[in-house]
Design a protein around this motif. Structure first.
Motif, PDB file in Angstrom:
ATOM      1  N   LEU A  15      -2.201  -3.893  -2.238  1.00  0.00           N
ATOM      2  CA  LEU A  15      -3.561  -3.825  -2.764  1.00  0.00           C
ATOM      3  C   LEU A  15      -3.770  -4.847  -3.875  1.00  0.00           C
ATOM      4  O   LEU A  15      -2.913  -5.006  -4.748  1.00  0.00           O
ATOM      5  N   PRO A  16      -4.923  -5.519  -3.869  1.00  0.00           N
ATOM      6  CA  PRO A  16      -5.248  -6.347  -5.030  1.00  0.00           C
ATOM      7  C   PRO A  16      -5.509  -5.454  -6.232  1.00  0.00           C
ATOM      8  O   PRO A  16      -5.817  -4.266  -6.085  1.00  0.00           O
ATOM      9  N   PHE A  17      -5.396  -6.030  -7.420  1.00  0.00           N
ATOM     10  CA  PHE A  17      -5.526  -5.266  -8.650  1.00  0.00           C
ATOM     11  C   PHE A  17      -6.820  -4.465  -8.697  1.00  0.00           C
ATOM     12  O   PHE A  17      -6.811  -3.280  -9.025  1.00  0.00           O
ATOM     13  N   GLU A  18      -7.935  -5.105  -8.382  1.00  0.00           N
ATOM     14  CA  GLU A  18      -9.232  -4.447  -8.505  1.00  0.00           C
ATOM     15  C   GLU A  18      -9.345  -3.230  -7.601  1.00  0.00           C
ATOM     16  O   GLU A  18      -9.895  -2.201  -7.992  1.00  0.00           O
ATOM     17  N   GLU A  19      -8.810  -3.333  -6.399  1.00  0.00           N
ATOM     18  CA  GLU A  19      -8.872  -2.205  -5.474  1.00  0.00           C
ATOM     19  C   GLU A  19      -7.954  -1.068  -5.923  1.00  0.00           C
ATOM     20  O   GLU A  19      -8.334   0.103  -5.875  1.00  0.00           O
ATOM     21  N   ALA A  20      -6.752  -1.421  -6.371  1.00  0.00           N
ATOM     22  CA  ALA A  20      -5.820  -0.400  -6.863  1.00  0.00           C
ATOM     23  C   ALA A  20      -6.407   0.307  -8.083  1.00  0.00           C
ATOM     24  O   ALA A  20      -6.340   1.538  -8.185  1.00  0.00           O
ATOM     25  N   LEU A  21      -7.011  -0.455  -8.985  1.00  0.00           N
ATOM     26  CA  LEU A  21      -7.621   0.143 -10.167  1.00  0.00           C
ATOM     27  C   LEU A  21      -8.790   1.044  -9.782  1.00  0.00           C
ATOM     28  O   LEU A  21      -8.952   2.131 -10.337  1.00  0.00           O
ATOM     29  N   GLY A  22      -9.579   0.627  -8.815  1.00  0.00           N
ATOM     30  CA  GLY A  22     -10.692   1.447  -8.345  1.00  0.00           C
ATOM     31  C   GLY A  22     -10.216   2.772  -7.773  1.00  0.00           C
ATOM     32  O   GLY A  22     -10.805   3.823  -8.045  1.00  0.00           O
ATOM     33  N   GLN A  23      -9.142   2.727  -6.993  1.00  0.00           N
ATOM     34  CA  GLN A  23      -8.583   3.964  -6.442  1.00  0.00           C
ATOM     35  C   GLN A  23      -8.055   4.854  -7.557  1.00  0.00           C
ATOM     36  O   GLN A  23      -8.243   6.078  -7.533  1.00  0.00           O
ATOM     37  N   LEU A  24      -7.407   4.249  -8.525  1.00  0.00           N
ATOM     38  CA  LEU A  24      -6.871   5.019  -9.653  1.00  0.00           C
ATOM     39  C   LEU A  24      -8.000   5.679 -10.436  1.00  0.00           C
ATOM     40  O   LEU A  24      -7.907   6.858 -10.809  1.00  0.00           O
ATOM     41  N   GLU A  25      -9.079   4.959 -10.660  1.00  0.00           N
ATOM     42  CA  GLU A  25     -10.226   5.540 -11.360  1.00  0.00           C
ATOM     43  C   GLU A  25     -10.828   6.706 -10.584  1.00  0.00           C
ATOM     44  O   GLU A  25     -11.212   7.726 -11.160  1.00  0.00           O
TER      45      GLU A  25
END
Length: 86
Positions: A15-25
């Motif tokens: 996962l790119p950072f932005e997508e991983a962060l979105g899932q985490l949020e």
């Protein structure tokens, strides 16, 4: 990818950072609402831990790539050094 179920995709490594962060949020929002069954809460918490580690690794790699150019006394580039952001 199903954005409403961040725990539906077990692989975080690609996962790119932005997508991983979105899932985490999204995981944090679901857990904060408190309406997730216990078993599912544990599963998405574990997914969140995987995503958190992945994001941290990506950030460390990005920091390592940021460099500053060092100059000689007459202003010519002399090389590169790690950027001191502190």
């Amino acid at each position: 990818m199903n954005a409403s179920r961040p725990d539906a995709n077990p692989s975080a490594g690609d996962l790119p950072f932005e997508e991983a962060l979105g899932q985490l949020e999204e995981i944090v929002r679901r857990l904060e609402r408190g309406d997730v069954p216990l078993d599912e809460s544990v599963a998405i918490y574990e997914r969140g831990e995987v995503l958190k580690r992945h994001c941290e690794q990506l950030l460390k790699r990005a920091e390592a790539r940021i460099q500053r150019i060092t100059l000689t006394a007459d202003g010519r580039p002399d090389g590169v050094a790690p950027l001191d952001v502190s």
